[in-house]
Design a protein around this motif. Structure first.
Motif, mmCIF file in Angstrom:
data_model
loop_
_atom_site.group_PDB
_atom_site.id
_atom_site.type_symbol
_atom_site.label_atom_id
_atom_site.label_comp_id
_atom_site.label_asym_id
_atom_site.label_seq_id
_atom_site.Cartn_x
_atom_site.Cartn_y
_atom_site.Cartn_z
ATOM 1 N N LYS A 42 0.822 -1.215 0.000
ATOM 2 C CA LYS A 42 0.000 0.000 0.000
ATOM 3 C C LYS A 42 0.851 1.259 0.000
ATOM 4 O O LYS A 42 0.516 2.255 -0.651
ATOM 5 C CB LYS A 42 -0.920 0.004 1.219
ATOM 6 C CG LYS A 42 -2.130 -0.899 1.112
ATOM 7 C CD LYS A 42 -3.021 -0.748 2.339
ATOM 8 C CE LYS A 42 -4.287 -1.576 2.213
ATOM 9 N NZ LYS A 42 -5.152 -1.452 3.416
ATOM 10 N N ALA A 43 1.967 1.226 0.734
ATOM 11 C CA ALA A 43 2.839 2.397 0.801
ATOM 12 C C ALA A 43 3.418 2.736 -0.563
ATOM 13 O O ALA A 43 3.650 3.911 -0.882
ATOM 14 C CB ALA A 43 3.950 2.154 1.816
ATOM 15 N N ASN A 44 3.658 1.713 -1.378
ATOM 16 C CA ASN A 44 4.297 1.927 -2.678
ATOM 17 C C ASN A 44 3.325 1.917 -3.848
ATOM 18 O O ASN A 44 3.653 2.437 -4.920
ATOM 19 C CB ASN A 44 5.363 0.851 -2.894
ATOM 20 C CG ASN A 44 6.569 1.035 -1.997
ATOM 21 O OD1 ASN A 44 7.435 1.854 -2.273
ATOM 22 N ND2 ASN A 44 6.617 0.290 -0.905
ATOM 23 N N THR A 421 22.382 -4.256 5.032
ATOM 24 C CA THR A 421 21.162 -3.595 5.498
ATOM 25 C C THR A 421 19.990 -3.948 4.585
ATOM 26 O O THR A 421 20.185 -4.362 3.432
ATOM 27 C CB THR A 421 21.343 -2.075 5.502
ATOM 28 O OG1 THR A 421 21.498 -1.623 4.143
ATOM 29 C CG2 THR A 421 22.567 -1.665 6.322
ATOM 30 N N PRO A 422 18.748 -3.771 5.061
ATOM 31 C CA PRO A 422 17.592 -3.985 4.184
ATOM 32 C C PRO A 422 17.677 -3.164 2.900
ATOM 33 O O PRO A 422 17.341 -3.655 1.821
ATOM 34 C CB PRO A 422 16.400 -3.564 5.049
ATOM 35 C CG PRO A 422 16.844 -3.854 6.448
ATOM 36 C CD PRO A 422 18.321 -3.503 6.457
ATOM 37 N N GLY A 423 18.140 -1.914 3.008
ATOM 38 C CA GLY A 423 18.248 -1.081 1.814
ATOM 39 C C GLY A 423 19.187 -1.674 0.783
ATOM 40 O O GLY A 423 18.915 -1.629 -0.427
ATOM 41 N N PRO A 432 13.790 -0.054 -7.132
ATOM 42 C CA PRO A 432 14.259 1.328 -7.308
ATOM 43 C C PRO A 432 14.713 1.918 -5.972
ATOM 44 O O PRO A 432 14.244 1.511 -4.902
ATOM 45 C CB PRO A 432 13.022 2.061 -7.833
ATOM 46 C CG PRO A 432 12.139 0.990 -8.381
ATOM 47 C CD PRO A 432 12.385 -0.221 -7.539
ATOM 48 N N SER A 433 15.606 2.883 -6.037
ATOM 49 C CA SER A 433 16.139 3.491 -4.813
ATOM 50 C C SER A 433 15.067 4.246 -4.038
ATOM 51 O O SER A 433 15.210 4.476 -2.838
ATOM 52 C CB SER A 433 17.290 4.442 -5.158
ATOM 53 O OG SER A 433 16.829 5.480 -6.022
ATOM 54 N N THR A 434 13.991 4.626 -4.713
ATOM 55 C CA THR A 434 12.915 5.368 -4.057
ATOM 56 C C THR A 434 11.860 4.458 -3.436
ATOM 57 O O THR A 434 10.876 4.952 -2.879
ATOM 58 C CB THR A 434 12.230 6.305 -5.071
ATOM 59 O OG1 THR A 434 11.833 5.542 -6.214
ATOM 60 C CG2 THR A 434 13.170 7.420 -5.495
ATOM 61 N N TYR A 435 12.041 3.160 -3.519
ATOM 62 C CA TYR A 435 11.028 2.242 -2.984
ATOM 63 C C TYR A 435 10.968 2.361 -1.468
ATOM 64 O O TYR A 435 11.991 2.393 -0.777
ATOM 65 C CB TYR A 435 11.360 0.799 -3.375
ATOM 66 C CG TYR A 435 10.158 -0.122 -3.343
ATOM 67 C CD1 TYR A 435 9.215 -0.067 -4.366
ATOM 68 C CD2 TYR A 435 9.960 -1.015 -2.306
ATOM 69 C CE1 TYR A 435 8.095 -0.883 -4.350
ATOM 70 C CE2 TYR A 435 8.844 -1.847 -2.283
ATOM 71 C CZ TYR A 435 7.921 -1.777 -3.314
ATOM 72 O OH TYR A 435 6.804 -2.585 -3.285
ATOM 73 N N ILE A 436 9.759 2.424 -0.931
ATOM 74 C CA ILE A 436 9.554 2.608 0.507
ATOM 75 C C ILE A 436 9.644 1.260 1.207
ATOM 76 O O ILE A 436 8.810 0.374 0.975
ATOM 77 C CB ILE A 436 8.186 3.256 0.785
ATOM 78 C CG1 ILE A 436 8.100 4.625 0.093
ATOM 79 C CG2 ILE A 436 7.947 3.404 2.283
ATOM 80 C CD1 ILE A 436 6.699 5.222 0.113
ATOM 81 N N ILE A 437 10.644 1.092 2.091
ATOM 82 C CA ILE A 437 10.789 -0.177 2.793
ATOM 83 C C ILE A 437 10.655 -0.021 4.309
ATOM 84 O O ILE A 437 10.640 -1.018 5.036
ATOM 85 C CB ILE A 437 12.139 -0.845 2.469
ATOM 86 C CG1 ILE A 437 13.307 0.010 2.946
ATOM 87 C CG2 ILE A 437 12.256 -1.127 0.979
ATOM 88 C CD1 ILE A 437 14.666 -0.665 2.775
#
Length: 500
Positions: A42-44, A421-423, A432-437
């Motif tokens: 939902k966040a993404n 790290t998760p990132g 993508p680098s902008t993905y909300i995790i």
């Protein structure tokens, strides 16, 4: 009426992100039973209609509301098919989740269906009373599954695809099945990347594989394995487990032997497998499969040139490099890094990417390895020359290791280690680098780091999904007459950017 897109077993959104990268918009429907996965999705993908339910509890007819389905993507749970499960019992219910594809094929007849799973999905067959696959029945259920789809009017094909061939820096391999009933031929995506030494790359027809080195945040500290957890928290503000488990130390030692004696680069070590042997890779290859548990660590060995005071003492040294392996559901890679320093002069060290300087050792761990013994029996990783020789067996089982680097004497002065790290793991998976995790909530609670890692390990590589969608339904993709596309994953000037 526009055809809609469905992502069943949507997880944290890997396949959905690949679809959006290809189509220019998110799937219309996403289904998953896990609240944390739906929260990330939902966040993404806020435009998507979400069903946080068991896939069997969602009625395809009610969900689609009479709209034609152009593409339905299914990524059923793979854990009870995968060879990574070893000898653990399988559950028939979980292995049978793929049958929901037949339900959708009967109920709403999607024009194109894609199923993604582990390679062993092809071996799907009945289980015995102890939950183990029956060897003589291997693949029988899979054949029945395919025959059902053909009886429903679908043409069915499948192939094994590797994510790094399509631009993701992971060597994750998956079985992809395509089924279609519109009379058009099945088209498979052509690889866009390849091995650096391949003819296609040398000729400029493909790009070289992206590597693990690309996804590592080199600005993050990589604390010494010899520091205590209190020292690391005081010096870096990090909470880590020290001392490391014996098995992790043995795996790092094996990695140093494999990567450290000729090559001054960091390497990745896998720390959550069974046994003490080394599993890992250099950083110049795609990362291995990310799993749901944090198991990848970065190792950085620090080398120093050795000038002993006793005549006849020789040089020792080592180096490290290789690409990261396939990501699975657990983070099982650790990073080991190294600085190079020498035992003379006043310089404290240099980058591993620079030519070797004439420098001296600095820090508290210089001279940790000059020469050591290895034992060719049991689980031991060896011993220092400064301790009594271990038990001598009836056969010749001891070997002397002396480290050389370009013919010069070097010793290991320190070894840095931290988990990825998760990132970094999401970047390796191709998100993508902008993905909300992080920063979102599920059931009113912030989603924890281990849950973020699990969603990555369970995800489809967006780059592979994008390639599959572009090859399967090019008429729906950006560039085929579509005027407006949402470029969520492009660096934007504002909060959101549209392009014509």
């Amino acid at each position: 009426m526009r055809e809609i897109i469905v992502d069943s077993f949507a997880g944290g959104g890997g396949a959905s992100t690949g679809m959006e990268l290809a189509l220019g918009y998110s799937p219309d429907i996403a289904i998953n039973h896990d609240p944390e996965a739906i929260a990330m999705h939902k966040a993404n993908h806020p435009e998507t209609e979400h069903y946080c339910e068991d896939v069997w509890d969602v009625d395809p007819v009610k969900a689609t509301r009479g709209r034609p389905v152009g593409l339905a993507w299914f990524s059923p749970d793979c854990t009870h098919h995968s060879k990574a499960r070893g000898g653990k019992p399988r559950e028939k219910k979980i292995r049978g989740l793929a049958w929901v594809v037949i339900r959708w094929a009967i109920a709403v007849q999607p024009r194109v269906i894609i199923l993604e799973n582990v390679e062993e999905f092809q071996d799907w067959g009945p289980l015995d009373e102890e939950g183990q696959p029956i060897p003589g029945e291997k693949g029988r259920t899979f054949e029945s599954f395919v025959e059902c789809l053909r009886q429903l009017g679908y043409v069915v094909e499948w192939r094994e695809l590797v994510a790094c061939d399509y631009g993701a820096p992971t060597s994750r391999k998956r079985l992809c099945m395509e089924m279609r009933r519109d009379g058009k031929p099945i088209v498979w995506p052509e690889p866009t990347h390849g091995a650096p030494d391949s003819l296609e790359v040398q000729a400029g027809k493909r790009k070289p594989w992206r590597t693990a080195a690309e996804i590592i945040d080199w600005s993050l500290p990589c604390p010494s394995i010899f520091d205590s957890d209190k020292e690391i928290e005081r010096n870096y503000g990090l909470k880590v487990k020290r001392p490391l488990a014996d098995s992790t130390q043995r795996r790092i030692a094996h990695g140093l032997v494999k990567f450290g004696f000729d090559n001054p680069n960091p390497f990745i070590v896998t720390v959550n497998h069974s046994g003490d042997g080394f599993r890992g890779q250099g950083i110049d290859q795609p990362l291995g499969t990310v799993t749901s548990k944090n198991g990848y660590g970065l190792v950085l060995p620090f080398l120093t040139k050795y000038h002993g005071e006793i005549k006849g003492q020789e040089a020792r040294g080592q180096t490290l490099d290789s690409p990261l392996l396939t990501l699975d559901t657990s983070n099982r890679f650790g990073l080991v890094t190294a600085n190079i320093i020498k035992f003379r002069g006043t310089n404290i060290g240099q980058s591993v990417n620079e030519p070797l300087h004439t420098i001296t050792a600095g820090g508290n761990h210089h001279g940790l390895v000059y020469a050591f013994l290895v034992e060719y029996y049991g689980a031991s990783i060896g011993q220092s020359l400064n301790s009594p020789l271990h038990t001598i067996p009836t056969h010749d089982r001891f070997g002397l290791v002396i480290v050389h680097l370009h013919g010069q004497p070097y010793v290991v002065v320190d070894i840095g280690f931290r988990m990825l790290t998760p990132g970094e793991l999401y970047a390796a998976q191709g998100f993508p680098s902008t993905y909300i995790i992080d920063g979102y909530r599920a059931n009113g609670r912030p989603v924890q780091k281990h849950q973020q890692v699990a969603k990555c390990g369970n995800s489809v590589s967006p780059q592979m999904a994008r390639a599959m969608v572009q090859a399967s339904v090019p008429e729906l993709c950006v560039g085929s007459g579509r005027a407006l596309s949402l470029e969520r994953y492009k660096p934007a000037a504002g909060q959101m950017e549209f392009s014509l």
